[in-house]
Motif scaffolding. Structure first.
Motif, PDB file in Angstrom:
ATOM      1  N   ALA A  40      -5.089 108.620  71.160  1.00 24.81           N
ATOM      2  CA  ALA A  40      -4.998 110.075  71.302  1.00 24.81           C
ATOM      3  C   ALA A  40      -3.614 110.465  71.817  1.00 24.81           C
ATOM      4  O   ALA A  40      -2.981 111.401  71.305  1.00 24.81           O
ATOM      5  N   THR A  84      -7.459 108.571  63.783  1.00 20.40           N
ATOM      6  CA  THR A  84      -7.761 109.794  64.518  1.00 20.40           C
ATOM      7  C   THR A  84      -7.164 111.003  63.826  1.00 20.40           C
ATOM      8  O   THR A  84      -6.168 110.906  63.093  1.00 20.40           O
ATOM      9  N   THR A  86      -6.876 115.573  64.697  1.00 19.97           N
ATOM     10  CA  THR A  86      -7.141 116.598  65.706  1.00 19.97           C
ATOM     11  C   THR A  86      -6.948 117.977  65.098  1.00 19.97           C
ATOM     12  O   THR A  86      -6.219 118.146  64.116  1.00 19.97           O
ATOM     13  N   ARG A  95     -10.383 119.664  69.312  1.00 20.88           N
ATOM     14  CA  ARG A  95     -11.308 118.588  68.943  1.00 20.88           C
ATOM     15  C   ARG A  95     -10.491 117.420  68.411  1.00 20.88           C
ATOM     16  O   ARG A  95      -9.525 117.601  67.676  1.00 20.88           O
ATOM     17  N   ARG A  96     -10.901 116.224  68.799  1.00 14.41           N
ATOM     18  CA  ARG A  96     -10.273 115.014  68.267  1.00 14.41           C
ATOM     19  C   ARG A  96     -11.375 114.077  67.798  1.00 14.41           C
ATOM     20  O   ARG A  96     -12.290 113.771  68.567  1.00 14.41           O
ATOM     21  N   CYS A 140     -11.046 119.210  61.040  1.00 14.17           N
ATOM     22  CA  CYS A 140     -11.448 118.128  61.942  1.00 14.17           C
ATOM     23  C   CYS A 140     -12.847 118.465  62.458  1.00 14.17           C
ATOM     24  O   CYS A 140     -13.045 118.692  63.649  1.00 14.17           O
TER      25      CYS A 140
END
Length: 244
Positions: A40, A84, A86, A95-96, A140
């Motif tokens: 992240a 990942t 986002t 939000r991720r 996402c």
């Protein structure tokens, strides 16, 4: 470790190290959280709004909640891919989504997180686009939905301990992964030997610090356990764990 970014998705490959593995030879549950925090930060930094960017403005990223499903945990030395993306979930939250895939490309762990940017001095969230413009608009949608447990009428099992320095991170408060460790440690060893952890749902309420007297209220019902991590009468975090 190589990072790749394409079409709004950021990815990296990593191998499970010995100190990240437990007695069963599998990645420890808390290590999964550490890995997800690392990718992240790497992605946010690549997009220009990582740790250094927000700290230079008197801000900080804080994780609000995490919802995760676990098909299986990778084994020691296993090489996996972390992916990942986002996007803005609301004016105050990002939000991720995160996913871990094995060498064959099979998804083995998936997670959805909500993050906020707070003003460090005021300890209040700030609108994302006030400092990050424009925030990513790549779709996402939520990968993993929250799971809740009705604890009405259930009697808690209580465990008490003192938060220690080893649980702190460089932000000088208790690392989020410690709450998962505390929740797991409140369960009898026999329970964990007879069950497999298949889902983690953490809701972070307020930061904790080393030296504080902590308390866990454990509720069990079917294949769910609910853990209220308290400091005195104040709820600091809530964990709902799914078991198979």
């Amino acid at each position: 470790m190589k990072h790749v970014e394409a079409a709004g998705t950021f990815s990296t490959q990593a191998a499970v190290r010995s100190y990240e593995s437990g007695p069963d030879g599998l990645m420890k549950p808390e290590t999964v959280l550490h890995w997800l925090q690392e990718i992240a930060e790497a992605h946010a930094s690549a997009l220009g709004f990582g740790y250094d960017f927000v700290m230079s403005r008197g801000l900080a990223w804080v994780e609000v909640r995490l919802d995760m499903t676990i098909g299986r945990r990778p084994a020691w030395k296993e090489v996996v891919e972390l992916r990942t993306c986002t996007a803005q979930a609301s004016p105050l939250q990002a939000r991720r989504n995160l996913e871990i895939r094995d060498a064959e490309g099979n998804g083995i762990i998936a997670a959805s997180c909500l993050w906020a940017v707070i003003d460090i001095r005021r300890r209040r969230p700030v609108p994302l686009n006030k400092y990050i413009s424009p925030f990513p608009e790549t779709p996402c949608s939520e990968m993993v939905a929250p799971v809740r447990m009705d604890i009405e009428g259930l009697q808690p099992e209580i465990r008490e301990w003192t938060a220690e320095q080893r649980d702190m991170d460089f932000n000088r408060h208790i690392n989020n992964a410690a709450y998962l460790v505390w929740a797991l440690e409140s369960l009898p060893e026999a329970w964990q030997e007879e069950h497999a952890l298949t889902g983690i749902h953490l809701h972070f309420r307020k930061e904790s610090h080393a030296g504080e007297q902590m308390k866990s209220l454990l509720f069990r019902q079917g294949n769910l356990t609910c853990h209220h991590i308290m400091q005195g009468d104040e709820l600091r975090a809530e964990a709902v764990l799914e078991w198979g």
